[in-house]
Enzyme design. Structure first.
Site, PDB file in Angstrom:
ATOM      1  N   GLY A 118     -24.875  53.613 -74.916  1.00  0.00           N
ATOM      2  CA  GLY A 118     -24.340  54.885 -74.479  1.00  0.00           C
ATOM      3  C   GLY A 118     -24.996  55.322 -73.181  1.00  0.00           C
ATOM      4  O   GLY A 118     -26.087  54.864 -72.833  1.00  0.00           O
ATOM      5  N   CYS A 119     -24.346  56.229 -72.462  1.00  0.00           N
ATOM      6  CA  CYS A 119     -24.884  56.655 -71.164  1.00  0.00           C
ATOM      7  C   CYS A 119     -26.162  57.467 -71.335  1.00  0.00           C
ATOM      8  O   CYS A 119     -27.183  57.174 -70.688  1.00  0.00           O
ATOM      9  CB  CYS A 119     -23.826  57.436 -70.387  1.00  0.00           C
ATOM     10  SG  CYS A 119     -23.039  58.781 -71.303  1.00  0.00           S
TER      11      CYS A 119
END
Length: 318
Positions: A118-119
């Site tokens: 995930g970012c």
């Protein structure tokens, strides 16, 4: 011979970015289904069986179903990269953050199933994991993570809201304190205590800041900001897509400063007199935080020349 890649969910934000990047990478052919066939499971299954790698750019539940579909192909199953959050802490999946550990690139290169990070976790893990492993931050220390992202990370509906109505200038969200990225962060950092994570969205398309404030004198060994910075420098020495700014001159950081780049910057700011520090990761939520990381993983999984994979980067400003 070129490697064939099928992106299941190529019409989404991340899927479109990956397709555009891969079309610039030597040695890769992107295979696509006609629009009318994209929800036809028989057509999807046949396509999956014909390629070397499938990239899932789907909502979590659909990604789980697609992964089961691939597994059902048996000996004809391709390798799999999942850009959703469905498998980021699942057994049997390799975490696709190649700079996370010295052995991670080889693990990704050999894995049948890789989960793209995930970012927000990319920034948080990059900052915290080396410190926990070096013993500078205990695994059970109460950690707070604050973050702001461009609205492009919120999917089509949020993008439309900001384009059509202007969107709010800034908003906190996830205020149930139960964001789906929290288990991913805790698991891959190796935290024994659940971190407090407060995400937010700004009215800009892409870019991200992830920050971790620390009272250094509350840590058992009372580490200095320099010791923390050195631990980060040691971990990312030689990394091309993670750069440590140990003594930054900046007194302000623009979240859009990394937009269009696949390089994540790590900063260590301090108030030495008060024994306080703020660790900050700056990255592009669509670059190192999504499509850029995916292309990096695809390059490792397919044995592509790193320079060729890096050349797949495209400008992603609005």
């Amino acid at each position: 011979m070129s490697k064939r890649v099928f992106i299941d969910g190529e019409a989404g934000t991340t899927g479109l970015q990956i397709v555009e990047r891969l079309r610039r990478v030597d040695g890769v052919v992107v295979q696509s289904l006609d629009l009318h066939a994209r929800k036809d499971n028989a057509a999807r299954r046949a396509m999956m069986a014909s390629v070397d790698l499938v990239v899932l750019c789907l909502p979590d539940e659909a990604a789980r179903e697609a992964a089961d579909m691939v597994e059902g192909l048996g000996s004809a199953a391709p390798r799999l990269l999942d850009a959703s959050s469905a498998h980021r802490i699942s057994r049997g999946w390799t975490y696709g953050f190649s700079e996370m550990a010295p052995e991670q690139p080889q693990a990704i290169a050999q894995a049948a199933r890789v989960s793209n990070p995930g970012c927000y976790p990319t920034g948080a893990i990059a900052l915290l994991k080396p410190l926990v492993e070096a013993g500078l931050v205990p695994a059970d220390f109460p950690i707070t993570i604050n973050a702001v992202s461009g609205y492009s990370g919120g999917g089509k509906s949020l993008i439309a809201d900001h384009h059509n109505a202007g969107g709010p200038a800034f908003e906190l969200y996830g205020l149930s304190l139960n964001h789906k990225h929290v288990p991913e962060i805790a698991h891959h950092v190796g935290l024994a205590r659940r971190p407090l994570f407060v995400p937010s969205i700004g009215h800009f398309r892409q870019g991200m800041l992830v920050s971790v404030p620390l009272h250094l004198d509350a840590l058992p060994g009372r580490p200095t900001a320099r010791e923390i910075g050195c631990a980060l420098v040691d971990r990312y020495d030689g990394a091309t897509q993670v750069k440590v700014r140990m003594t930054p001159a900046e007194q302000r950081l623009d979240a859009e400063g990394a937009a269009g780049s696949d390089v994540m910057e790590l900063f260590v700011f301090e108030n030495e007199a008060e024994s306080q520090a703020v660790l900050v990761a700056r990255l592009d939520n669509l670059g190192k935080g999504a499509a850029g990381a995916a292309v990096q993983n695809i390059g490792l999984m397919l044995g592509l020349d790193a320079r060729s994979a890096a050349a797949g980067k495209v400008a992603m400003h609005a």
